[in-house]
Scaffold this active site. Structure first.
Site, PDB file in Angstrom:
ATOM      1  N   LYS A  89     -17.969 -56.094 -19.637  1.00  0.00           N
ATOM      2  CA  LYS A  89     -17.163 -56.480 -18.481  1.00  0.00           C
ATOM      3  C   LYS A  89     -18.077 -56.947 -17.336  1.00  0.00           C
ATOM      4  CE  LYS A  89     -18.186 -53.066 -15.554  1.00  0.00           C
ATOM      5  NZ  LYS A  89     -18.688 -53.270 -14.188  1.00  0.00           N
ATOM      6  N   ASP A 167     -18.022 -55.635  -9.169  1.00  0.00           N
ATOM      7  CA  ASP A 167     -18.614 -55.263 -10.456  1.00  0.00           C
ATOM      8  C   ASP A 167     -18.185 -53.845 -10.845  1.00  0.00           C
ATOM      9  OD1 ASP A 167     -20.670 -55.870 -12.670  1.00  0.00           O
ATOM     10  OD2 ASP A 167     -21.352 -53.951 -11.871  1.00  0.00           O
TER      11      ASP A 167
END
Length: 308
Positions: A89, A167
């Protein structure tokens, strides 16, 4: 049958999570790595993915653990070579670059898995089930940590496509989109950019679910007193908290679940399942919310960020 995996990008996340997790999953084996600056004992080591693909008989699957910028090219090369691909991811630097990879995987008859590791945290499924049986009144995310502790020297996260505070924040959004019974859409975004960086260090977001339930999120990389990774929902059945990044679930302050982190082992079990059937698992909703946050975002300039 054992799924032989090659890792591309032997950085912090690969060493902390992918390598040790693969070792615990039956039917999955790490057989190769590609990294410009690192190697790993006991497996074949290469400098680049292209070099590694020249030894394609060593592996059936590729796990891309590189920064998201430039990952599309790597994924395209691996899929074109007939390899199953796992994307760390976020799955890409942009939303639009991932869909063509899904089409390519289908064309080649291989698997593409866009992972959201936090969705595999132990409290996520129980929280989803709780909210499915409740009337939700409000939801609030608090996701705060110290960037210097968790991302030391990682300059790529401050570059365009690196997402900045999103993030880690996208982990919260991946849980949110998994546990809510209805999809949400962004209505407000306030982003705080250090004057010397191209990505935000903090963000305050507001969402709607279309029926009036307020959803708010507060992300911050300047928290030095300890990590705060919580999602709270007020409902007619009580106050639900998904705490510690999804490891614990509480209802009205009482612990209902408290289990250790096994997220990445679960990811590789899922990857092996997909590879066995050529399945595709690509959900871009968390990344879409981040893209919307930049699109709607009101930018505020704050003091410069200095490493160390």
């Amino acid at each position: 049958m054992t799924l032989r995996v090659a890792i591309v990008g032997l950085g912090k996340i690969a060493r902390d999570q992918h390598v040790p997790s693969i070792a615990t999953v039956e039917g999955v084996e790490l057989t190769a790595v590609a990294s410009r600056n690192a190697s790993l004992d006991g497996v074949a080591c290469f400098s680049t993915l292209d070099e590694m693909l020249g030894h394609a008989d060593l592996f059936e699957a590729v796990a891309l653990c590189t920064p998201p910028q430039g990952r599309h090219e790597l994924a395209h090369a691996a899929l074109s070579a007939g390899k199953h691909v796992l994307l760390e991811k976020p799955p890409g630097a942009t939303v639009s670059e991932v869909r063509p990879l899904e089409a390519l995987a289908r064309e080649k008859g291989v698997s593409l898995f866009a992972t959201w590791h936090s969705r595999f945290a132990p409290a996520v499924e129980p929280a989803r089930a709780f909210l499915a049986q409740s009337r939700i009144r409000s939801v609030r995310i608090e996701w705060k940590e110290d960037v210097r502790k968790w991302h030391p020297g990682q300059e790529w996260i401050w570059e365009p496509g690196g997402l900045g505070v999103f993030d880690p924040g996208i982990n919260a959004l991946s849980i949110l989109t998994a546990i809510l019974p209805r999809p949400v859409f962004l209505t407000k975004s306030d982003l705080s950019f250090p004057e010397n960086r191209a990505a935000p260090i903090a963000a305050a977001l507001a969402f709607s679910d279309g029926v009036g339930v307020p959803v708010e999120a507060d992300f911050d990389w300047r928290e030095t007193r300890g990590e705060i990774w919580n999602i709270m929902a007020e409902t007619d059945a009580g106050s639900l908290t998904v705490a510690d990044g999804g490891k614990r679930m509480l209802v009205d302050g009482q612990v209902r679940l408290d289990e250790p982190d096994r997220e990445y082992a679960a990811i590789y079990r899922r990857f092996a399942e997909l590879a066995a059937t050529g399945g595709i698992d690509v959900d871009l909703s968390p990344l879409q919310h981040v893209a919307d946050a930049f699109l709607l975002g009101r930018r505020h300039v704050v003091e410069p960020f200095v490493e160390g």
